[in-house]
Design an enzyme around this catalytic site. Structure first.
Site, PDB file in Angstrom:
ATOM      1  CD1 TRP A   1       7.637   4.593  -1.826  1.00 29.83           C
ATOM      2  CD2 TRP A   1       5.481   4.358  -2.341  1.00 29.83           C
ATOM      3  NE1 TRP A   1       7.100   5.858  -1.909  1.00 29.83           N
ATOM      4  CE2 TRP A   1       5.770   5.742  -2.219  1.00 29.83           C
ATOM      5  CE3 TRP A   1       4.176   3.972  -2.644  1.00 29.83           C
ATOM      6  CZ2 TRP A   1       4.812   6.730  -2.409  1.00 29.83           C
ATOM      7  CZ3 TRP A   1       3.222   4.965  -2.831  1.00 29.83           C
ATOM      8  CH2 TRP A   1       3.545   6.324  -2.723  1.00 29.83           C
TER       9      TRP A   1
ATOM     10  CD  GLU B   1       9.390  11.505  -0.113  1.00 29.18           C
ATOM     11  OE1 GLU B   1      10.297  12.345  -0.275  1.00 29.18           O
ATOM     12  OE2 GLU B   1       9.168  10.586  -0.917  1.00 29.18           O
TER      13      GLU B   1
ATOM     14  CE  LYS C   1       8.831  15.306  -2.522  1.00 24.49           C
ATOM     15  NZ  LYS C   1      10.031  14.533  -2.130  1.00 24.49           N
TER      16      LYS C   1
END
Length: 789
Positions: free
Chosen positions: A363, A490, A594
């Site tokens: 993405w 994530e 993250k």
């Protein structure tokens, strides 16, 4: 130190530092979106990591699972190092030029961003005292996408023995199945990359040769061909030989001191999943014929003309930080190389600079890279979106496997099929489909490309909207919910109502409805009813956006602000990145981020938040974001600038731009981070320039950090080219070419038709946020100096 000399238009490496060859090979990579060559030395050895890549050319391998599960992808894909045509070996008398032996007297390599040429000059003394000067120039053509070319010159130098002439032997190779040291932990991948190419055809004659190979599992076929021009004295002797994995032209001649042996090598590449070996041979031979007809000087002139046009529309100027200036132009050059001639192929996360991420596209392309291309090389953005459209049947099939309607595009892929073996951070990250829709909407708004809108854009918007309509549901308490998904962060997986995902899905639904209104006949062909459009608009209007009233911030997803805090003070520096030192279950249940997630929503869907909300949200997540991903710094810079934290914005801009030059994530060996390079551009244009495109309208709110004296950037919009120049207290808008552009400056409507200089209002005054302990931006002690280790 970075090892690279600072120059505004060049990247140079001085000296024979053989311990960092792999870093230089990534930074010096040449590509055009179709073909990529890592910047290895001409002679092939010593080498850090060899690499020649064709976009979309891959090998398949099984994906590992401890336990099988329904809907798990079965096959992985890995980019293949194809036939290497860069190699030109040199023997001086009977000794091979190898910088590990003899003595390297001088050595310099330079990548020029304006010419697109990688140059090398080496003075070398053999173990027996013979001296030569080697000059080479290498390019991958932007105008002839199948072609790379090398000009290679050898000049004997006077030595202490008074040598009058030297025998030189040059060997120019096409080498398939080049030995590579694999660093993968997956034996399946290692096996797939061990001699992945099976020879099908080889031929040579005079100075030309062709090799055709096919992958053993994916069944893809590729051809590589070479031809040469040689200039030397009358004593030149040549021969050519060919076998399955090697074609070699050998040229030998005695060259007197002061004379030059010059070789020009043309290399042609092509691949196909359907074409025969004879057809591919004909294709690459035709490409070589075209290159020979153009000639070396013609290819150089075409390259310069192409790049002159690019820099006219895309250049960024920085006064006050020479190193940042260089890094930004390097980043723009590599983004151009990643997508310029991709022509309906993906843009991988590492471009064509290395095998990192197995050559997959993510993405990142739509969210970070395509905004750059949309506003600088819109044809390349259209081609990248065309690749997504070419895979829409695979995405629809994936949605059906998952029990959903519409199109579920893959988290990572080369050919359009899902390749992620980790469900929580792969398939569950459905936001990729909304990211594609966002890129479609941005491209259409910036170009008004009606042909794309009708042929590809509307279908992409419709099928992704159908996914959200089936993935979410109406709840009487909370409106329209999207549960059980993973957002950009994530370290937080399989959650309910991730705000980034919900807001991007909201935009997707509205954009799909608008596209159907624009193109009712296309909507009819796609089976879209007025009832379906009404349902999309209703879901968008009722989209759930959680808010924590107690803390006065938006939770990244429902319940996130209720999780236990991460112990940053107790986390050693060498335990980052966290995913390599802590179990995922511990990361998932705590407030640690993250990469920018909610903060990315503040940027891309800033129209859904007030400035006060942005400032509070940014401060909250700044204290919990560890930037274990190279995607984060650019976005944090953008939002920091909007909230008035200009020094912090500048620090994150520098980190994003210098990520690869300083190898901040210790993986530049495997290629450059295209999204981080693109994030640096966004940090300048959307951060310091305050550019936004909400609702398809272009607006600006520029400001300058104290460390910089002036910033200028160029871009295109609806066929016009403009420049925005930011000084300490004023901003100047300039029309470079095309029709006047209507926009806004800090909320005031303006029209860019001539030079227009306006005052910059004072920045918002919010308390400066604090990053987690030990995760402050990697600041340099002063602009252009090395950051602390």
């Amino acid at each position: 130190m970075t090892g690279f000399a600072v120059d505004p238009w060049r990247l140079s490496w001085q000296g024979a530092d053989l311990d960092h060859l792999d870093r230089a090979e990534s930074a010096f990579a040449l590509a055009n979106g179709h073909l990529g060559l890592r910047g290895s030395l001409d002679e092939g050895e010593p080498v850090g990591l060899p690499g020649t890549y064709l976009n979309g050319f891959y090998e398949e391998h099984a994906l590992p699972y401890a336990e099988a599960g329904y809907g798990y992808p079965e096959a992985g894909q890995t980019v293949v190092n194809v036939t290497d045509g860069k190699i030109i070996r040199l023997l001086v008398e009977d000794e091979p030029l190898d910088m590990r032996y003899g003595q390297t007297l001088e050595h310099r390599r330079t990548l020029d961003f304006r010419t697109g040429i990688l140059s090398r000059e080496t003075d070398w003394e053999s173990p027996t005292g013979k001296r030569v000067r080697v000059r080479s120039q290498r390019l991958v053509s932007f105008t002839q996408r199948a072609i790379a070319a090398i000009r290679y010159e050898v000049e004997p130098l006077p030595d202490e023995r008074g040598t009058k002439r030297v025998q030189l032997v040059v060997q120019s190779d096409l080498l398939a199945n080049e030995p590579i040291e694999s660093h993968t932990r997956d034996p399946r991948v290692a096996l797939a990359l061990k001699s992945p190419l099976a020879g099908e055809f080889h031929w040579s004659e005079n100075t030309r040769a062709v090799l055709v190979h096919q992958t053993r599992e994916s069944g893809l076929r590729m051809a590589a061909a070479m031809d040469h021009e040689l200039e030397a004295n009358e004593g030149l002797r040549t021969e050519i030989a060919c076998e399955d994995d090697l074609a070699r032209l050998t040229a030998a001649v005695d060259v007197e001191i002061g004379e030059v042996l010059r070789l020009t090598k043309y290399i042609g590449y092509g691949w196909s999943s359907t074409r025969s070996a004879p057809a591919l041979r004909a294709q690459v031979e035709a490409a070589l014929a075209g290159a020979r007809q153009t000639g070396w000087d013609g290819l150089v002139a075409e390259q310069r003309e192409y790049l002159d046009d690019f820099w006219e529309v895309a250049d960024v100027e920085i006064d006050g930080d020479e190193e940042l200036q260089q890094a930004l132009r390097l980043g723009l050059f590599h983004i151009l190389q990643a997508g310029a001639r991709g022509e309906s192929r993906a843009i991988p996360g590492k471009g064509l600079t290395g095998p990192g991420y197995d050559g997959h596209a993510f993405w990142d392309t739509e969210t970070f890279v395509l905004p750059v291309l949309t506003y600088t090389v819109p044809d390349a953005a259209r081609d990248a979106l065309g690749w997504r459209h070419s895979t829409i049947d695979l995405a629809k099939e994936r949605a059906r496997v998952l029990g959903k309607a519409g199109a579920a595009f893959p988290w990572r892929s080369i050919n359009g099929q899902e390749c992620s073996a980790y469900w929580p951070a792969g398939t569950a990250a459905f936001h990729v489909s909304a990211d594609i829709a966002d890129a479609v909407a941005r491209y259409h708004a910036a170009t008004q490309d009606a042909d794309f809108d009708r042929a590809q854009g509307t279908e992409l918007l419709v099928e992704t909207a159908r996914l959200w309509a089936s993935l979410g549901h109406h709840d009487p308490h909370d409106g329209f919910r999207i549960d059980g998904i993973t957002g950009p962060d994530e370290y937080t997986a399989v959650v309910d109502n991730n705000i980034y995902t919900n807001l991007m899905a909201q935009k997707n639904l509205d954009e799909a409805a608008d596209a159907c209104d624009r193109n009712p006949d296309v909507a009819e062909q796609l089976g879209v009813s007025t009832t379906e459009v009404t349902a999309w608009r209703d879901a968008a209007a009722k989209m759930r956006v959680p808010y924590d009233e107690l803390l006065g911030v938006h939770p990244q997803a429902e319940g996130f602000t209720e999780h236990e805090e991460w112990d940053f003070e107790g986390t050693p520096d060498d335990h980052y990145p966290l995913l390599l030192n802590y179990p995922y279950f511990d990361l998932y249940r705590k407030q640690v981020v993250k990469q920018a997630d909610l903060v990315l929503a503040l940027h891309l869907r800033g129209d859904a938040f007030t400035l006060d909300q942005k400032a509070r949200d940014f401060a909250y997540y700044e204290a919990r974001t560890v930037r274990d991903s190279s995607l984060s710094a650019g976005t944090q810079s953008v939002v920091a600038a909007e909230c008035g934290h200009m020094d912090l914005a500048y620090a994150y801009l520098a980190e994003a731009a210098l990520t690869d030059l300083y190898d901040l994530h210790s993986n530049v060996r495997n290629g450059l981070h295209m999204a981080s390079l693109a994030g640096a551009w966004q940090a300048v244009v959307a951060g310091l320039g305050g550019m936004r495109d909400h609702g398809g309208e272009l607006t600006f709110a520029p400001r300058l950090p104290d460390a910089l004296e002036r910033v200028s950037f160029r871009m295109c919009f609806r066929g016009s080219r403009i420049q925005v120049e930011i000084a300490r207290d004023t901003a100047t808008y300039r029309l470079i070419a095309g029709d006047p552009v209507r926009t806004a400056h800090h909320g005031e409507a303006i029209t860019i038709d001539t030079d227009l200089t306006l005052a910059i209002p004072a920045a918002p005054d919010y308390p400066t946020p604090t990053p987690p302990a030990g995760r402050e931006p990697r600041r340099r002690s002063k602009a252009g100096s090395t950051p602390p280790s």
